[in-house]
Design an enzyme around this catalytic site. Structure first.
Site, PDB file in Angstrom:
ATOM      1  N   CYS A 159      -1.258   5.988  10.208  1.00 28.76           N
ATOM      2  CA  CYS A 159      -0.020   5.355  10.666  1.00 28.76           C
ATOM      3  C   CYS A 159      -0.317   3.981  11.245  1.00 28.76           C
ATOM      4  CB  CYS A 159       0.603   6.175  11.788  1.00 28.76           C
ATOM      5  SG  CYS A 159       1.270   7.713  11.236  1.00 28.76           S
TER       6      CYS A 159
ATOM      7  N   GLU B 127       0.831  -1.199   0.000  1.00 25.49           N
ATOM      8  CA  GLU B 127       0.000   0.000   0.000  1.00 25.49           C
ATOM      9  C   GLU B 127       0.868   1.252   0.000  1.00 25.49           C
ATOM     10  OE1 GLU B 127      -4.211  -1.223   1.769  1.00 25.49           O
ATOM     11  OE2 GLU B 127      -2.785  -0.772   3.347  1.00 25.49           O
TER      12      GLU B 127
HETATM   13  N1  SAH Z   1       8.681   0.869  10.424  1.00 23.19           N
HETATM   14  C1  SAH Z   1       8.847   2.234  10.668  1.00 23.19           C
HETATM   15  C2  SAH Z   1       7.976   3.116   9.825  1.00 23.19           C
HETATM   16  C3  SAH Z   1       6.541   2.727   9.588  1.00 23.19           C
HETATM   17  S1  SAH Z   1       5.386   2.957  10.868  1.00 23.19           S
HETATM   18  C4  SAH Z   1       8.661   2.552  12.125  1.00 23.19           C
HETATM   19  O1  SAH Z   1       8.145   1.720  12.843  1.00 23.19           O
HETATM   20  O2  SAH Z   1       9.079   3.630  12.530  1.00 23.19           O
HETATM   21  C5  SAH Z   1       5.230   4.725  11.064  1.00 23.19           C
HETATM   22  C6  SAH Z   1       4.864   5.139  12.492  1.00 23.19           C
HETATM   23  O3  SAH Z   1       3.535   4.709  12.832  1.00 23.19           O
HETATM   24  C7  SAH Z   1       5.787   4.543  13.537  1.00 23.19           C
HETATM   25  O4  SAH Z   1       6.150   5.513  14.488  1.00 23.19           O
HETATM   26  C8  SAH Z   1       4.896   3.489  14.169  1.00 23.19           C
HETATM   27  O5  SAH Z   1       5.305   3.150  15.466  1.00 23.19           O
HETATM   28  C9  SAH Z   1       3.558   4.164  14.142  1.00 23.19           C
HETATM   29  N2  SAH Z   1       2.422   3.265  14.301  1.00 23.19           N
HETATM   30  C10 SAH Z   1       2.362   1.941  14.081  1.00 23.19           C
HETATM   31  N3  SAH Z   1       1.131   1.463  14.358  1.00 23.19           N
HETATM   32  C11 SAH Z   1       0.388   2.510  14.749  1.00 23.19           C
HETATM   33  C12 SAH Z   1      -0.969   2.670  15.159  1.00 23.19           C
HETATM   34  N4  SAH Z   1      -1.808   1.635  15.178  1.00 23.19           N
HETATM   35  N5  SAH Z   1      -1.404   3.904  15.484  1.00 23.19           N
HETATM   36  C13 SAH Z   1      -0.571   4.958  15.442  1.00 23.19           C
HETATM   37  N6  SAH Z   1       0.721   4.873  15.063  1.00 23.19           N
HETATM   38  C14 SAH Z   1       1.201   3.667  14.721  1.00 23.19           C
END
Ligand code: SAH
Ligand code: SF4
Length: 349
Positions: A341, A95
């Site tokens: 996110c 995605e």
């Molecule tokens: N793998 C990388 C980038 C992708 S996730 C990382 O983990 O940083 C991007 C951001 O979204 C990260 O800070 C992650 O912790 C956050 N994230 C993941 N799941 C989420 C959720 N359910 N709600 C809000 N943020 C989330």
């Protein structure tokens, strides 16, 4: 000579120049081809009149433009977010998200099909790891969004990228950095200095390498917990790279790059949104060149927590101010189409 054609989008301009020379042509033709593709969005060989016919024939036999077909497009009801389910050549899917907010357009790219890091609240982590994406598959996502923007009623070019989609970019370091090189090339999409932000779960060797290599990206680090135990409960890889090692790597990066780091904090009600936790974050980051990005938890199928409410988020921010730490609360966008996110996922094809 029956080797299968290379994907054009995998090649930095320098590699394309070398290919041209290997075919006994001037590297100037490589640069012209590059501009056709990235500046003019032309991929039909018949529409490249400025290239010699023999060069075109050679290139056509050796290269393919592996664009990623759109399996599904979803638009959020507020009109600010579009999510594309894109098909890879091996029929896996990823995605990519186009977001319009705070006055700018940003593409959120995936770096892997799935993710191996297993963060408990993340839909991508919940689906597990399928494979790394190639540089070309990351570039093709940006090209797709750029084409959408150019074809819209008010045409514009893609100017901002976040590597925050599916996957952990520093787990796929080399391909990600090749993609960054291609995307930033001033002769192409030219997403120069500071237009790309890479978010990592906290892969310490990757952060150190990034500090040493001076790549043209902003760094965001997912923190979520201010003690080793709290963080490891949400982010399992913290067991491999504990909080003190992570912070040492971040300090090294900030000193070496003279750059601020964005620290991401997913705010989960009753879990990591209290005043005490905010003070702990303040103590942890005090004095560092840092900005904290607070992200109220988005819903995912595999995690039952609730997002912190607005009042708790505001209070958290106020406490961070006491430690001299600027922060933002991420606008909730695209949640109705699961494009927020941590919500990106694909069921196995
Ligand atoms: N793998 C990388 C980038 C992708 S996730 C990382 O983990 O940083 C991007 C951001 O979204 C990260 O800070 C992650 O912790 C956050 N994230 C993941 N799941 C989420 C959720 N359910 N709600 C809000 N943020 C989330
Ligand atoms: Fe992977 Fe990032 Fe999701 Fe963690 S938050 S599982 S590292 S995509």
């Amino acid at each position: 000579m029956s080797s299968s054609p290379a994907n054009f989008y995998d090649l930095p301009l320098e590699e394309l120049r070398k290919l041209a020379v290997r075919w006994a042509f001037s590297p100037v033709h490589a640069a012209r081809l590059w501009r056709y593709v990235y500046l003019d969005s032309v991929t039909a060989w018949s529409r490249m009149p400025e290239l010699p016919a023999r060069f075109r024939a050679k290139a056509e036999a050796a290269l393919v433009f592996a664009l990623l077909p759109v399996a599904t497009e979803t638009r959020s009801t507020d009109g600010f977010t579009r999510k594309y389910l894109l098909a890879l050549a091996d029929h896996r899917r990823i995605e990519t998200v186009l977001m319009r907010y705070t006055g700018r357009v940003t593409a959120c790219l995936s770096s892997q099909a799935g993710c191996a890091m297993g963060c408990v609240f993340c839909a991508t982590g919940q689906m597990g790891f399928a494979r790394h994406l190639t540089a070309g598959e990351m570039v093709a996502q940006a090209v797709h969004v750029d084409r959408v923007l150019r074809g819209s009623s008010e045409p514009e070019r893609l100017r901002n990228i976040v590597l925050m989609g599916m996957g952990e970019p520093l787990h796929n370091y080399d391909a990600v950095m090749t993609a960054v090189e291609i995307l930033c090339d001033p002769a192409g999409l030219a997403l120069g200095q500071k237009k790309i932000t890479l978010s990592t779960v906290g892969i310490v060797p990757g952060i150190i390498r990034l500090a040493d290599e001076a790549r043209p990206v902003h760094l965001a680090v997912s923190l979520h917990g201010a003690t080793q135990a709290e963080r490891a409960a949400l982010v399992p890889v913290a067991k491999m790279w504990p909080l003190d090692e992570l912070m040492a790597a971040c300090r090294y990066y900030s000193t070496k790059q003279r750059r601020r780091i964005f620290y991401e904090w997913t705010l989960i009600e009753g879990r990591n949104d209290s005043a005490e936790t905010a003070h702990a974050v303040g103590r942890l980051l005090r004095g560092l060149p840092a900005q904290v990005n607070l992200i109220p938890l988005n819903p995912t199928a595999g995690y039952g927590g609730a997002p912190a409410n607005r009042e708790a988020a505001r209070h958290f921010q106020q406490i961070l101010v006491e430690y001299g730490l600027p922060s933002t609360v991420r606008q909730r966008r695209g949640v109705d189409i699961a494009a927020g996110c941590g919500q990106l996922t694909t069921s196995a094809p």
